[in-house]
Design an enzyme around this catalytic site. Structure first.
Site, PDB file in Angstrom:
ATOM      1  N   LYS A 192       0.814  -1.222   0.000  1.00 25.16           N
ATOM      2  CA  LYS A 192       0.000   0.000   0.000  1.00 25.16           C
ATOM      3  C   LYS A 192       0.854   1.281   0.000  1.00 25.16           C
ATOM      4  O   LYS A 192       2.066   1.211   0.171  1.00 25.16           O
ATOM      5  CB  LYS A 192      -0.963  -0.034   1.188  1.00 25.16           C
TER       6      LYS A 192
HETATM    7  C1  PLP Z   1      -5.371  -4.425   0.770  1.00 25.00           C
HETATM    8  C2  PLP Z   1      -6.849  -4.298   0.758  1.00 25.00           C
HETATM    9  C3  PLP Z   1      -7.633  -4.611   1.867  1.00 25.00           C
HETATM   10  C4  PLP Z   1      -7.098  -5.344   3.056  1.00 25.00           C
HETATM   11  O1  PLP Z   1      -6.110  -4.661   3.730  1.00 25.00           O
HETATM   12  P1  PLP Z   1      -5.335  -5.441   4.899  1.00 25.00           P
HETATM   13  O2  PLP Z   1      -4.601  -4.338   5.610  1.00 25.00           O
HETATM   14  O3  PLP Z   1      -4.407  -6.402   4.224  1.00 25.00           O
HETATM   15  O4  PLP Z   1      -6.325  -6.096   5.744  1.00 25.00           O
HETATM   16  C5  PLP Z   1      -8.984  -4.321   1.845  1.00 25.00           C
HETATM   17  N1  PLP Z   1      -9.551  -3.766   0.755  1.00 25.00           N
HETATM   18  C6  PLP Z   1      -8.839  -3.476  -0.348  1.00 25.00           C
HETATM   19  C7  PLP Z   1      -9.536  -2.843  -1.505  1.00 25.00           C
HETATM   20  C8  PLP Z   1      -7.473  -3.755  -0.390  1.00 25.00           C
HETATM   21  O5  PLP Z   1      -6.780  -3.506  -1.511  1.00 25.00           O
END
Ligand code: PLP
Length: 394
Positions: A192
């Site tokens: 992210k």
């Molecule tokens: C990465 C992601 C998540 C989950 O995030 P985590 O921190 O891994 O739980 C949820 N929604 C979307 C759209 C994502 O890309």
């Protein structure tokens, strides 16, 4: 078509989304390791405050993941067995899974073909007396049109829980995502825009909700170990209810603090790369580039390119193989949630239910986009796309 044999080729494979970890993070983590306190403590508190200030939210609660944030946000709103949670099929499965964890049914609303985001125009028809929450996703970092979604939700008296896993740094009109809706969930997973390895954050203007989520994230204890440390009767705490174990550690916050300080700079670079892609590929027949549709700012978490398949003699999967053959990693975001086997078998969803999402999925290729890409890397991606398009139309 048989694979292209005469490829222009960069020397080494360009990775898809490596984390951007610098000396500042290493120093901050090592300091934390030596400090004598490595789990939830002062660094997490500082990270929460800095994050709340950055997005312009009243409250921020750091958690172990965005998934935990989505789950606790629904939990805090009392979502339970028999309820319905409206969301988009064009997302990572976590968004819908959390509704199921609470016994609710995920109800999907098809997306806007220009943004991949939940289409507010289709929202009204999906609402039933059992609807208890609306969970929009800011796909790729493109902000959803929140106003009509919030209006619909308020008329029905249900909360809007935003999945902003892609949207740190995005603006909806002039407000930062995280300061607009009822509760917003961010992800700090390794890929992210800001990463703590794993981690997440919720932001809200509702003090009561923030407090409930905080207590629920650590077993339902009335005082965390950090809050008790060094006080008289430090050993004493009470369990208010059987909570969960979704807290963030100071080690994770130590990664997050320097990344947050650098975020604006990273976002500027992401935007620059998106501009380079747009300039080079915007008029290329055979592909459609993503564009910001409403006033605000795109967070450019990912760059979803759409193939115009009637123009090309190959399908999406072969396009990806040809990019690989040119040493460029790409990805696909996302298999629409309703097409996953569990969702089909459990809820009766089937191909054809959400035609816009399915069409986008058939045509989507995500290009690499991260601050550490050099202009040379970006150019290699552009040349590879042009070369695959040229070859597949020849
Ligand atoms: C990465 C992601 C998540 C989950 O995030 P985590 O921190 O891994 O739980 C949820 N929604 C979307 C759209 C994502 O890309």
């Amino acid at each position: 078509m048989t694979p292209d044999k005469k490829l222009p080729m960069r020397e080494k494979m360009l990775p898809f989304a490596p984390p951007d970890i610098r000396e500042e993070e290493v120093t901050e983590v090592v300091e934390t390791l030596r400090s004598g306190w490595i789990t939830t403590g002062s660094k997490v508190r500082r990270f929460e405050q800095a994050f709340a200030d950055y997005v312009g939210a009243d409250h921020a609660v750091a958690l172990s993941s965005c998934t935990a944030g989505l789950f606790l946000s629904l939990w805090a709103h009392g979502i339970k067995e028999g309820d319905e949670v409206i969301t988009t099929p064009y997302t990572f499965a976590a968004t819908a899974n959390v509704a199921i964890h609470l016994g609710a049914r995920p109800v999907f609303v098809d997306v806007d073909p220009d943004t991949f985001n939940l289409d507010p125009g289709r929202l009204g028809r999906a609402i039933t007396p059992r609807t208890r929450a609306i969970l929009p996703v800011h796909f790729a970092g493109q902000p959803c049109d929140l106003e009509p979604i919030l209006d619909t939700a308020r008329q029905r008296g249900v909360p809007v829980v935003e999945d902003a896993a892609h949207a740190l740094g995005a603006l909806y009109r002039e407000k930062r995502i995280g300061s607009v809706g009822d509760v917003t969930c961010f992800s700090f997973h390794a890929v992210k825009n800001l990463t703590t390895g794993e981690g997440g954050m919720i932001t809200t203007s509702d003090a009561g909700l923030a407090a409930r989520v905080r207590v629920a994230s650590l077993h339902g204890m009335d005082r965390s170990a950090w809050e008790r440390e060094g006080t008289a009767g430090a050993w004493r705490y009470e369990i208010r209810f059987p909570g969960y174990k979704f807290n963030m550690s100071d080690l994770q916050a130590a990664l997050g603090l320097p990344q947050l300080r650098r975020l604006d700079e990273s976002q500027r670079r992401r935007e620059e790369i998106a501009c380079l892609y747009a300039k080079a590929l915007g008029d290329l027949p055979g592909v459609t580039i993503p564009r910001l549709k409403i006033p605000g700012k795109h967070a450019w978490h990912i760059y979803p390119l759409l193939l115009d398949l009637e123009h090309l003699r190959i399908e999406r999967d072969q396009f990806i193989e040809e990019m690989r053959a040119r040493n460029i990693s790409t990805n696909v975001h996302f298999t629409p949630v309703h097409l996953h086997r569990y969702y089909r078998e459990t809820f009766g969803y089937k191909e054809g239910d959400f035609p816009v999402a399915e069409d986008l999925f058939r045509r989507e290729v995500t290009l690499p986009l991260y601050p550490r890409m050099t202009d040379g890397d970006v150019n290699d991606v552009i040349e590879a796309v042009k070369s695959v398009v040229r070859w597949s139309t020849s």
